[in-house]
Write a protein that holds these residues in place. Structure first.
Motif, PDB file in Angstrom:
ATOM      1  N   ASN A 162       0.820  -1.206   0.000  1.00 42.74           N
ATOM      2  CA  ASN A 162       0.000   0.000   0.000  1.00 42.74           C
ATOM      3  C   ASN A 162       0.856   1.259   0.000  1.00 42.74           C
ATOM      4  OD1 ASN A 162      -2.384  -1.466   0.009  1.00 42.74           O
ATOM      5  ND2 ASN A 162      -2.559  -1.469   2.244  1.00 42.74           N
ATOM      6  N   SER A 221       2.420   1.667  -3.418  1.00 40.46           N
ATOM      7  CA  SER A 221       1.423   2.026  -4.418  1.00 40.46           C
ATOM      8  C   SER A 221       1.130   3.520  -4.388  1.00 40.46           C
ATOM      9  CB  SER A 221       0.137   1.232  -4.187  1.00 40.46           C
ATOM     10  OG  SER A 221      -0.855   1.599  -5.122  1.00 40.46           O
ATOM     11  N   LYS A 280      -6.211   2.858  -4.070  1.00 41.11           N
ATOM     12  CA  LYS A 280      -7.414   2.080  -3.771  1.00 41.11           C
ATOM     13  C   LYS A 280      -8.484   2.928  -3.103  1.00 41.11           C
ATOM     14  CE  LYS A 280      -5.138  -2.419  -3.314  1.00 41.11           C
ATOM     15  NZ  LYS A 280      -4.879  -3.577  -2.416  1.00 41.11           N
ATOM     16  N   GLU A 281      -8.081   3.867  -2.257  1.00 40.93           N
ATOM     17  CA  GLU A 281      -9.062   4.715  -1.573  1.00 40.93           C
ATOM     18  C   GLU A 281      -9.797   5.609  -2.564  1.00 40.93           C
ATOM     19  OE1 GLU A 281      -7.666   5.485   2.970  1.00 40.93           O
ATOM     20  OE2 GLU A 281      -6.599   6.610   1.433  1.00 40.93           O
ATOM     21  N   LYS A 319     -10.289   4.951  -5.781  1.00 42.64           N
ATOM     22  CA  LYS A 319     -11.178   4.100  -6.575  1.00 42.64           C
ATOM     23  C   LYS A 319     -12.424   3.736  -5.794  1.00 42.64           C
ATOM     24  CE  LYS A 319      -7.966   1.072  -7.762  1.00 42.64           C
ATOM     25  NZ  LYS A 319      -7.321  -0.116  -8.398  1.00 42.64           N
ATOM     26  N   PRO A 352     -12.148   0.137   0.535  1.00 43.41           N
ATOM     27  CA  PRO A 352     -10.859   0.550   0.004  1.00 43.41           C
ATOM     28  C   PRO A 352      -9.794  -0.500   0.135  1.00 43.41           C
ATOM     29  CG  PRO A 352     -11.270   1.606   2.114  1.00 43.41           C
ATOM     30  CD  PRO A 352     -12.508   0.874   1.759  1.00 43.41           C
ATOM     31  N   HIS A 353     -10.027  -1.569   0.883  1.00 42.21           N
ATOM     32  CA  HIS A 353      -8.962  -2.558   1.095  1.00 42.21           C
ATOM     33  C   HIS A 353      -9.195  -3.770   0.203  1.00 42.21           C
ATOM     34  CE1 HIS A 353      -7.474  -0.197   4.392  1.00 42.21           C
ATOM     35  NE2 HIS A 353      -8.681  -0.210   4.955  1.00 42.21           N
TER      36      HIS A 353
END
Length: 330
Positions: A255, A258, A312-313, A315, A329-330
């Motif tokens: 994470n 990323s 991710k958060e 998206k 988000p995970h």
């Protein structure tokens, strides 16, 4: 933006005053933007292509701003700075692209002297602010990853606002400095700007005076700012990488990488073309126009794509904004 507008009006008044007292030189009232060199039959296809890119840039960055403002889970410093970045990308594109579109379709290439001053000032004001903002975003990631226990106490709401305001103020000072030095020069003809917008290298070639000092100032000023900001970013990421490698959790490490990879990608995409345009020596090269299109038109489009695909958060928040409440988000 009130301060920037007031300072710009003062600058325009000073420029007009100097144009009226330009001695034996005949002051120019307008310039002609030559634009991108292309066959006449490609005018309409290029217009459509750049129109689509501009529409996607505005809508993509606007969607990021809307998502961050609406989703309370994103009310954190990292996304607050991303909100500023998206606004800068929209406005930089809006300073350049509409005039390009008019040139492609309507063959409207004339820009007034005052319009040229405003365009050059706006572009460098927004571009320098973005340069400072990238540095600030790197510092934010450094604190979040390397100093997690102190992050909340250091990066408070007031501190975020102060730092964000500092980037805008720095951009204003830089652009006023550059713009005033450029347009204090006499412009007496020719008036054809061999470029698709009013920028420093293109305008210096039209000045009816020795521009050696201006070229040196531009090189030192932009070079110093770009190098300083880039070195600060690299230093921040040096500490970040060292910290990430010590994280035991594979998911935590992934994470962190990323999020940082998205920011670092955007920084590289922004800095490499700018360095090529402003710091390489010699006269204008045919490649300059293509490189300039990349960082004025393409980069503002890539930023929202990179940040949404790598985050991710973001998206998850976009899905929630669209009504998909079940996305996590995970």
């Amino acid at each position: 933006m009130g301060l920037e507008l007031s300072l710009l009006l003062l600058l325009l008044a000073d420029v007009n005053s100097k144009e009226m007292h330009s001695g034996n030189h005949t002051a120019l009232s307008h310039f002609i933007l030559v634009g991108l060199h292309h066959p006449p039959q490609l005018g309409v296809p290029l217009f459509l292509a750049f129109l689509v890119i501009y529409a996607l840039t505005v809508s993509g960055n606007g969607l990021i701003i809307l998502t961050i403002l609406v989703d309370t889970q994103l009310h954190r410093p990292m996304y607050w700075f991303l909100c500023h970045l998206s606004f800068l990308d929209m406005t930089i594109s809006s300073v350049i692209v509409p005039k390009m579109l008019a040139g492609f379709l309507l063959d409207s290439r004339v820009i007034s002297f005052g319009g040229c001053v405003i365009q050059l000032f706006s572009f460098h004001f927004l571009g320098c602010t973005e340069c400072f903002l990238y540095t600030l975003m790197a510092y934010d990631r450094f604190l979040a990853i390397c100093k997690p226990l102190h992050y909340a106490t250091i990066m408070t709401h007031n501190v975020c606002n102060f730092l964000a305001f500092g980037t805008w103020l720095g951009g204003t000072v830089h652009s006023l400095f550059q713009t005033s030095f450029i347009f204090r020069l006499p412009f007496c003809g020719p008036n054809r700007v061999d470029y698709f917008f009013c920028d420093i290298p293109a305008m210096l070639r039209l000045a009816c005076a020795d521009t050696t000092i201006n070229e040196l100032i531009t090189f030192v000023d932009i070079g110093f700012l770009a190098l300083t900001c880039f070195m600060l970013i690299l230093t921040s990421y040096g500490y970040i990488v060292a910290t990430i490698l010590r994280i035991q959790s594979i998911d935590g490490r992934r994470n962190a990488f990323s999020t940082c990879a998205a920011h670092l990608t955007v920084v590289i995409v922004y800095y490499v073309p700018c360095t090529f345009i402003y710091l390489h020596s010699g006269s204008q090269e045919p490649l300059d126009g293509g490189v300039a299109v990349f960082y004025t038109v393409i980069t503002p489009l890539l930023n929202p794509i990179i940040y949404t695909l790598r985050n991710k958060e973001m998206k998850a928040s976009l899905w929630r904004l669209g009504g998909r409440r079940d996305v996590q988000p995970h």
